[in-house]
Write an enzyme that holds these catalytic residues in place. Sequence first.
Site, PDB file in Angstrom:
ATOM      1  N   LYS A  97     -12.531   4.750  19.121  1.00 30.35           N
ATOM      2  CA  LYS A  97     -11.467   4.846  18.108  1.00 30.35           C
ATOM      3  C   LYS A  97     -10.320   3.889  18.451  1.00 30.35           C
ATOM      4  O   LYS A  97      -9.799   3.184  17.583  1.00 30.35           O
ATOM      5  CB  LYS A  97     -10.962   6.302  18.018  1.00 30.35           C
TER       6      LYS A  97
ATOM      7  N   ASP B  56      -7.297  13.468  11.087  1.00 31.59           N
ATOM      8  CA  ASP B  56      -8.653  14.037  11.192  1.00 31.59           C
ATOM      9  C   ASP B  56      -8.964  14.922   9.979  1.00 31.59           C
ATOM     10  O   ASP B  56     -10.110  15.283   9.750  1.00 31.59           O
ATOM     11  CB  ASP B  56      -8.779  14.878  12.470  1.00 31.59           C
TER      12      ASP B  56
ATOM     13  N   GLN C 176      -8.732  15.188  20.405  1.00 33.01           N
ATOM     14  CA  GLN C 176     -10.189  15.137  20.468  1.00 33.01           C
ATOM     15  C   GLN C 176     -10.760  16.507  20.842  1.00 33.01           C
ATOM     16  O   GLN C 176     -10.312  17.144  21.796  1.00 33.01           O
ATOM     17  CB  GLN C 176     -10.617  14.074  21.508  1.00 33.01           C
TER      18      GLN C 176
END
Length: 295
Positions: A52, A119, A96
Amino acid sequence: MNLLDGKLVSAKIKEDIKQEAAAFTAETGRKPHLVAILVGNDGGSETYVASKMRNCELVGFESTNIRYDVTISEAELIAKIQEINADPTIDGLIVQLPLPKHINPDTITEAIDYRKDVDGFHPINLGRMQRNLPCFIPATPYGILLMLDHYGIDTAGKKAVVVGRSNIVGSPMSILLARNTNPGNCTVTLTHSRTHNLQEEVLQGDIVVAAIGKKNFVTADMVKPGAIVIDVGINREDSPATKSGFKLYGDVDFEAVSQKASWITPVPGGVGLMTIVGLLKNTLEAAKGTIYGRS
Ligand code: NDP
């Protein structure tokens, strides 16, 4: 069989994002900025976050990776999230998953300002998605929609079967495919580990989305001839033969299923690359303030 080529599509969309990011930077004097928090040393998570960050650099975003030892408390993590929420130089924040057992992922997800939740996991974004209002769409389902859109696949009226009901993939995917949008307008069945006669259910699918986490779980005898098959699974197995030391497998038995499918995503080279694109698009939207305004 036609390949839904994540490599090709992601490269194309990333080029567009890069141009938009450059325009944003020219206008504002700063780059779109994504922060990723990583707790602990999970091998898969480290790989995903590194990818990412690398992709942020590629498209001209600023990226910051904040790492914590697995012993960090929930309160400490929330304090850091609140600090980032209040920082106007940061557009997007992701934490994460998975998190260590002593940290509740729902509490963390809700601590993130929904306007920076790139997200798309915050209940406000999920609720707005369900109501077809502007929002951050979870990156993996978003990437899948972008892929279907790129290939001009007409999903309207098709029967879609989603295998797996996780909050981050299967469940939002089922909502998105059922919405009155394009892609969308499917008749959706959402299946999981308690589903009876899974094979019969999957055989009904004109579109099959597999998000289970079990190598080669979807076999050719579960798939209708001509189906569009989307393989979300990323299953890592040690492999001394590869440079990285591991090999990736999908949830779909690609060799056999590709003989029957009309379209199929490979693993690697499919949905994983599109997930990054979904995240980058959300981060750009957050920076531009097109959904919730600028912070
Ligand atoms: P979860 O473990 O959260 O969910 C798995 C789902 O599969 C659950 O709903 C579970 O059912 C269902 N399931 C498990 N076993 C069966 C079975 N025998 N029959 C039917 N359903 C079953 O996984 P995620 O959604 O987070 O991830 C799924 C896969 O996708 C993983 O391989 C993950 O690594 C990968 N992934 C890939 C991404 C990408 O970018 N390509 C992004 C995110 C994930 P139940 O709810 O009943 O337990």
